[in-house]
Design an enzyme around this catalytic site. Structure first.
Site, PDB file in Angstrom:
ATOM      1  N   LYS A 115       1.126  -0.970  -0.068  1.00  0.00           N
ATOM      2  CA  LYS A 115       0.037   0.217  -0.345  1.00  0.00           C
ATOM      3  C   LYS A 115       1.273   1.359  -0.214  1.00  0.00           C
ATOM      4  O   LYS A 115       0.554   2.313  -0.691  1.00  0.00           O
ATOM      5  CB  LYS A 115      -1.021   0.519   0.796  1.00  0.00           C
ATOM      6  CG  LYS A 115      -1.919  -0.554   1.189  1.00  0.00           C
ATOM      7  CD  LYS A 115      -3.186  -0.578   1.782  1.00  0.00           C
ATOM      8  CE  LYS A 115      -4.646  -2.056   1.133  1.00  0.00           C
ATOM      9  NZ  LYS A 115      -5.800  -1.391   1.849  1.00  0.00           N
ATOM     10  N   LYS A 197      -3.785  -9.674  -6.240  1.00  0.00           N
ATOM     11  CA  LYS A 197      -5.103 -10.194  -5.751  1.00  0.00           C
ATOM     12  C   LYS A 197      -5.727  -8.784  -6.505  1.00  0.00           C
ATOM     13  O   LYS A 197      -5.671  -7.764  -6.848  1.00  0.00           O
ATOM     14  CB  LYS A 197      -4.829  -9.791  -4.816  1.00  0.00           C
ATOM     15  CG  LYS A 197      -6.345  -9.812  -3.206  1.00  0.00           C
ATOM     16  CD  LYS A 197      -5.973  -9.085  -1.837  1.00  0.00           C
ATOM     17  CE  LYS A 197      -6.647  -7.726  -1.910  1.00  0.00           C
ATOM     18  NZ  LYS A 197      -6.708  -7.673  -0.230  1.00  0.00           N
ATOM     19  N   LYS A 200     -11.260  -4.733  -4.347  1.00  0.00           N
ATOM     20  CA  LYS A 200     -12.091  -3.455  -4.513  1.00  0.00           C
ATOM     21  C   LYS A 200     -11.104  -2.211  -5.076  1.00  0.00           C
ATOM     22  O   LYS A 200     -12.189  -1.082  -5.649  1.00  0.00           O
ATOM     23  CB  LYS A 200     -13.278  -3.104  -3.866  1.00  0.00           C
ATOM     24  CG  LYS A 200     -12.012  -2.539  -1.967  1.00  0.00           C
ATOM     25  CD  LYS A 200     -13.223  -2.685  -1.336  1.00  0.00           C
ATOM     26  CE  LYS A 200     -13.577  -3.096  -0.202  1.00  0.00           C
ATOM     27  NZ  LYS A 200     -11.702  -3.467   0.927  1.00  0.00           N
TER      28      LYS A 200
HETATM   29  N1  AQP Z   1      -8.684 -11.181  -3.740  1.00  0.00           N
HETATM   30  C1  AQP Z   1      -9.480 -11.365  -2.853  1.00  0.00           C
HETATM   31  N2  AQP Z   1      -9.716 -13.122  -2.767  1.00  0.00           N
HETATM   32  C2  AQP Z   1      -9.876 -13.549  -1.709  1.00  0.00           C
HETATM   33  N3  AQP Z   1      -9.914 -12.601  -0.202  1.00  0.00           N
HETATM   34  C3  AQP Z   1     -10.501 -11.681  -0.410  1.00  0.00           C
HETATM   35  N4  AQP Z   1     -10.191 -10.614   0.943  1.00  0.00           N
HETATM   36  C4  AQP Z   1     -10.005  -9.553  -0.317  1.00  0.00           C
HETATM   37  N5  AQP Z   1     -10.273  -9.447  -1.615  1.00  0.00           N
HETATM   38  C5  AQP Z   1      -9.870 -10.405  -1.781  1.00  0.00           C
HETATM   39  C6  AQP Z   1     -10.607 -10.824   1.723  1.00  0.00           C
HETATM   40  O1  AQP Z   1     -11.851 -10.007   2.065  1.00  0.00           O
HETATM   41  C7  AQP Z   1     -11.704  -9.429   3.986  1.00  0.00           C
HETATM   42  C8  AQP Z   1     -12.396  -7.939   3.634  1.00  0.00           C
HETATM   43  O2  AQP Z   1     -11.154  -6.954   3.395  1.00  0.00           O
HETATM   44  P1  AQP Z   1     -10.767  -5.716   3.059  1.00  0.00           P
HETATM   45  O3  AQP Z   1     -11.932  -4.795   3.274  1.00  0.00           O
HETATM   46  O4  AQP Z   1     -10.376  -5.386   5.052  1.00  0.00           O
HETATM   47  O5  AQP Z   1      -9.562  -5.307   2.422  1.00  0.00           O
HETATM   48  P2  AQP Z   1      -8.853  -6.206   2.122  1.00  0.00           P
HETATM   49  O6  AQP Z   1      -7.847  -7.443   1.519  1.00  0.00           O
HETATM   50  O7  AQP Z   1      -7.244  -5.249   1.671  1.00  0.00           O
HETATM   51  O8  AQP Z   1      -9.493  -5.852   0.013  1.00  0.00           O
HETATM   52  P3  AQP Z   1      -8.778  -4.904  -0.774  1.00  0.00           P
HETATM   53  O9  AQP Z   1     -10.319  -5.530  -1.825  1.00  0.00           O
HETATM   54  O10 AQP Z   1      -7.620  -5.066  -1.538  1.00  0.00           O
HETATM   55  O11 AQP Z   1      -9.641  -3.576  -0.442  1.00  0.00           O
HETATM   56  P4  AQP Z   1      -8.525  -1.563  -1.024  1.00  0.00           P
HETATM   57  O12 AQP Z   1      -8.366  -2.465  -1.829  1.00  0.00           O
HETATM   58  O13 AQP Z   1      -9.294  -1.357  -0.321  1.00  0.00           O
HETATM   59  O14 AQP Z   1      -7.379  -2.693  -0.209  1.00  0.00           O
HETATM   60  C9  AQP Z   1     -10.815  -9.812   4.224  1.00  0.00           C
HETATM   61  O15 AQP Z   1     -10.822 -10.988   5.133  1.00  0.00           O
HETATM   62  C10 AQP Z   1      -9.910 -10.186   2.854  1.00  0.00           C
HETATM   63  O16 AQP Z   1      -8.583 -11.306   3.383  1.00  0.00           O
END
Ligand code: AQP
Length: 334
Positions: A115, A197, A200
């Site tokens: 990040k 990965k 969102k």
């Molecule tokens: N691609 C993924 N595959 C499997 N699990 C996923 N999770 C997120 N993306 C995937 C799981 O969803 C939960 C919540 O995630 P989060 O909202 O706390 O943030 P994150 O993991 O940082 O998700 P993003 O989409 O990558 O968010 P941004 O883009 O805002 O940084 C967690 O349990 C995560 O493992």
């Protein structure tokens, strides 16, 4: 006497629209586990501001998640659904845990490194200490199990270390939590860069399948998903990350095993028929979630009422643990 149920806690950041990755990695496990566990699911808005957020969008996405949790099957009469900033005990505990965490422990976190690269204009201290707040989210409810995607494994390890450190330094207080990561779907990859990965906040809209995408959007995104050279359908994450990712999505949507999927497409020429089938299956899987979400999202008063009731229950529990922790730490009572 009825045995006390074990506790689970998990959360998601209101930093954009949820993708199929969130369902695969976490949400669908929440839905299953809520029947057997004492369950708490929060919308972690305080984590979301470690990256700059527009206030109006943050408000919208927070309520979106309260609705989306339910659309995916979380039942607020069985599970406590709440918003992190409504329960200030999380940050209060986080401070104590911050004073037990070494700088090196936070700087090793791969999510921090990722990040900081992606948001190089805003490498704030919150981004660095994020995993400590996450540890507080978990420990304050003495959660036994944390259903998350694979990317959260390292953060969970810190939560475990901090629980053990506090217990050792003062006296047994916190449950040492275990991660609960699905075997398939723990890391759904980007449709455009299958070694990355699915996220969102990926600016490339074609890279993620959002839970609010229309059937046609889903079909088109899958049709255009980057795949590997070759033409047979075979699961191999290392050599064929693109096809393997689509196989995981097909499994999530249909419950078919990888062996079934390989057999179904044995001998088919090219990837097109497989992609069509995945597109149809994923569209059919997401459709009822999207429709239910739109219904629930239209009634904002109900969403706020659920978050309020959830916050009251969560605060009651969190305060009991925090009080104990304050006492052990040496803070005098007011
Ligand atoms: N691609 C993924 N595959 C499997 N699990 C996923 N999770 C997120 N993306 C995937 C799981 O969803 C939960 C919540 O995630 P989060 O909202 O706390 O943030 P994150 O993991 O940082 O998700 P993003 O989409 O990558 O968010 P941004 O883009 O805002 O940084 C967690 O349990 C995560 O493992």
């Amino acid at each position: 006497m009825e045995q006390q149920r074990k506790t689970i806690l998990s959360g998601m950041q209101p930093s954009g629209e949820l993708s199929i990755g969130h369902i695969a990695g976490a949400l669908r496990n929440w839905v299953t586990l809520q029947h057997d566990f004492d369950s708490l699911f929060c919308v972690v808005d305080q984590h979301a501001i470690t990256v700059q957020q527009e206030p109006a969008k943050l408000r919208k996405w927070t309520l979106d998640l309260v609705a989306m949790y339910q659309a995916a099957g979380v039942d607020p009469s069985k599970s406590v659904v709440f918003v992190q900033s409504h329960v200030p005990e999380h940050v209060q505990l986080a401070w104590i845990l911050t004073c037990l965490t070494g700088m090196g422990e936070c700087s090793r976190m791969t999510q921090f490194k990722d990040k900081s690269e992606r948001h190089s204009d805003n490498i704030n201290v919150g981004l660095f200490t994020y995993p400590i707040l996450m540890a507080a989210d978990i420990l304050i409810y003495n959660a036994d199990l944390v259903p998350v995607g694979e990317d959260q494994k390292q953060h969970l390890e810190l939560a475990r270390n901090l629980a053990e450190r506090f217990n050792h330094r003062y006296s047994p207080t916190f449950t040492v939590p275990e991660p609960y990561i699905p075997k398939v779907g723990g890391r759904i990859m980007s449709l455009q860069e299958p070694t990355k990965k699915m996220s969102k906040s990926d600016p490339n809209m074609k890279a993620s399948i959002f839970l609010t995408d229309s059937d046609d959007d889903i079909r088109n995104k899958i049709r255009r998903a980057v795949t590997d050279s070759g033409s047979d359908i075979r699961y191999d994450e290392q050599v064929r990350p693109g096809i393997s990712n689509l196989m995981s999505l097909y499994h999530i949507a249909t419950d078919k095993t990888f062996a079934d999927i390989e057999a179904e497409f044995a001998g088919s020429t090219g990837y097109a028929p497989f992609k069509e089938a995945v597109g149809e299956a994923v569209a059919a899987y997401v459709r009822p979630i999207r429709e239910r979400f739109l219904e629930l999202r239209a009634d904002e008063d109900s969403l706020r009422a659920i978050a309020k009731a959830g916050a009251e229950q969560a605060r009651h529990r969190a305060w009991k643990v925090l009080r104990k922790v304050y006492k052990k730490t040496g803070f005098i009572e007011l």
